[in-house]
Design a protein around this motif. Structure first.
Motif, mmCIF file in Angstrom:
data_model
loop_
_atom_site.group_PDB
_atom_site.id
_atom_site.type_symbol
_atom_site.label_atom_id
_atom_site.label_comp_id
_atom_site.label_asym_id
_atom_site.label_seq_id
_atom_site.Cartn_x
_atom_site.Cartn_y
_atom_site.Cartn_z
ATOM 1 N N GLU A 76 0.831 -1.079 0.028
ATOM 2 C CA GLU A 76 0.035 -0.048 -0.028
ATOM 3 C C GLU A 76 0.779 1.162 -0.047
ATOM 4 O OE1 GLU A 76 -3.903 1.575 2.533
ATOM 5 O OE2 GLU A 76 -2.388 0.684 3.322
ATOM 6 N N THR A 77 0.377 2.167 -0.879
ATOM 7 C CA THR A 77 1.225 3.518 -0.771
ATOM 8 C C THR A 77 0.423 4.571 -0.295
ATOM 9 O OG1 THR A 77 2.442 3.035 -3.155
ATOM 10 C CG2 THR A 77 2.355 5.185 -2.106
ATOM 11 N N ILE A 78 0.674 5.143 1.001
ATOM 12 C CA ILE A 78 0.066 6.307 1.710
ATOM 13 C C ILE A 78 0.720 7.612 1.101
ATOM 14 C CG2 ILE A 78 -0.450 7.324 3.845
ATOM 15 C CD1 ILE A 78 -1.636 4.500 3.390
ATOM 16 N N VAL A 79 -0.091 8.370 0.885
ATOM 17 C CA VAL A 79 0.378 9.743 0.274
ATOM 18 C C VAL A 79 0.042 10.516 1.449
ATOM 19 C CG1 VAL A 79 0.123 11.598 -1.396
ATOM 20 C CG2 VAL A 79 0.061 9.415 -2.177
ATOM 21 N N ILE A 80 1.138 11.439 2.013
ATOM 22 C CA ILE A 80 1.027 12.636 2.891
ATOM 23 C C ILE A 80 1.019 13.885 1.920
ATOM 24 C CG2 ILE A 80 1.773 13.826 4.933
ATOM 25 C CD1 ILE A 80 3.246 11.314 5.823
ATOM 26 N N SER A 115 6.259 1.065 -11.846
ATOM 27 C CA SER A 115 6.717 -0.374 -12.134
ATOM 28 C C SER A 115 7.275 -1.088 -11.058
ATOM 29 C CB SER A 115 7.491 -0.216 -13.469
ATOM 30 O OG SER A 115 7.914 -1.426 -13.869
ATOM 31 N N VAL A 116 8.526 -0.379 -10.596
ATOM 32 C CA VAL A 116 9.166 -0.962 -9.388
ATOM 33 C C VAL A 116 8.444 -1.003 -8.190
ATOM 34 C CG1 VAL A 116 11.149 -0.817 -7.892
ATOM 35 C CG2 VAL A 116 11.353 0.087 -10.452
ATOM 36 N N LEU A 117 7.500 -0.091 -7.630
ATOM 37 C CA LEU A 117 7.003 -0.292 -6.574
ATOM 38 C C LEU A 117 5.880 -1.406 -6.582
ATOM 39 C CD1 LEU A 117 6.816 3.453 -5.485
ATOM 40 C CD2 LEU A 117 8.438 1.629 -4.666
ATOM 41 N N ALA A 118 5.480 -1.758 -7.805
ATOM 42 C CA ALA A 118 4.341 -2.713 -7.832
ATOM 43 C C ALA A 118 5.067 -4.192 -7.469
ATOM 44 C CB ALA A 118 3.996 -2.748 -9.230
ATOM 45 N N ARG A 125 4.663 1.926 1.695
ATOM 46 C CA ARG A 125 5.428 2.944 1.147
ATOM 47 C C ARG A 125 4.642 4.287 1.703
ATOM 48 N NH1 ARG A 125 4.156 -1.478 -2.848
ATOM 49 N NH2 ARG A 125 2.651 -0.120 -3.502
ATOM 50 N N VAL A 126 5.328 5.140 2.057
ATOM 51 C CA VAL A 126 4.677 6.565 2.405
ATOM 52 C C VAL A 126 5.321 7.622 1.651
ATOM 53 C CG1 VAL A 126 4.312 8.114 4.269
ATOM 54 C CG2 VAL A 126 4.595 5.616 4.897
ATOM 55 N N LEU A 127 4.818 8.106 0.976
ATOM 56 C CA LEU A 127 5.207 9.198 -0.213
ATOM 57 C C LEU A 127 4.629 10.694 0.267
ATOM 58 C CD1 LEU A 127 6.324 10.227 -3.084
ATOM 59 C CD2 LEU A 127 3.860 9.753 -3.890
ATOM 60 N N VAL A 128 5.729 11.559 0.362
ATOM 61 C CA VAL A 128 5.220 12.954 0.602
ATOM 62 C C VAL A 128 5.497 13.453 -0.597
ATOM 63 C CG1 VAL A 128 6.311 15.098 1.455
ATOM 64 C CG2 VAL A 128 5.980 13.203 3.073
#
Length: 238
Positions: free
Chosen positions: A27-31, A181-184, A190-193
């Motif tokens: 899961e990718t969390i976006v802050i 592609s890579v993160l898949a 994952r936490v993305l700012v």
């Protein structure tokens, strides 16, 4: 649950109050939030670079920080890797040696570490830069090497602090596609700012919106779009 964090801090940069961030595997969390809202401070706190004043950070149900109980795990001992706005590569090492560094620091023999570094550079279609020094890399190439260096140690939590912010629009788009592609294939959380709504929408599964050091709304893109709680959120995805 891989990451379970409740963050309050009186850091000199920003005061954060009850910032709740949770993330499952894959899961990718976006802050996301305006400039100066405290996004990077939240990320640095998860990494252990800024200490909590209250709250708790748990990874795989194991506390890495809890000031009330006196628990604090040093950044280098947390199962976390971080890619920042600048690649911050070691200037005297080749791209391959930069990628292999984390493994060698964990005690992996140099030859094995370099073989594995070659493998992940190939996965990222970056094998052509393996022998180059950081000064010979473009901004995008440097960020991909930094991502390879982070991923090779197989962190449970990958923190991404505006990794495309120094790139122009064309390179941002190219790097974004490669990152997706890579993160898949990366099984951790994952936490993305970011402050870029396009980047957030293309990479994120769940959003945490911060304004003035507090969470004003969280949810999926559709949830935020259909019921914005602040003017910033209303403008963000529309």
């Amino acid at each position: 649950m891989i990451l379970d964090a409740l963050i309050s801090t009186n850091a000199e940069e920003f005061q954060l109050v009850d910032i709740k961030i949770t993330a499952e595997a894959n899961e990718t969390i976006v802050i996301i939030g305006p400039n100066g809202s405290g996004k990077t401070t939240a990320l640095r706190t998860i990494a252990g670079l800024t200490k909590l004043s209250a709250g708790r950070i748990s990874i795989d149900s194991k506390d890495v920080e809890d000031p009330e109980r006196g628990v604090w795990v040093a950044p280098e001992n947390r199962p976390i890797a971080m890619v920042m706005q600048e690649a911050n590569l070691f200037p005297h090492l080749s791209a391959r040696a930069n990628v292999a560094f984390g493994l060698e620091a964990q005690g992996v023999p140099r030859r094995e570490a370099q073989v594995r570094a070659n493998g992940i550079l190939s996965l990222l279609e970056m094998e052509h830069v393996a022998k180059l020094r950081p000064r010979q890399l473009s901004g995008g190439e440097g960020q991909m090497v930094a991502l390879a260096r982070a991923l090779i140690i197989e962190p449970r939590v990958l923190l991404l602090d505006e990794p495309f912010s120094s790139l122009d629009a064309t390179n941002r788009s190219d790097m974004g596609q490669k990152f997706r592609s890579v993160l898949a294939d990366y099984s951790g959380a994952r936490v993305l700012v970011t402050h870029d709504p396009v980047e957030a929408s293309s990479l994120g599964d769940h959003f945490v919106v911060i304004e003035d050091g507090r969470v004003v709304q969280s949810g999926s893109a559709n949830e935020l779009r259909s019921n914005p709680k602040t003017r910033y959120v209303a403008d963000l995805l529309n």
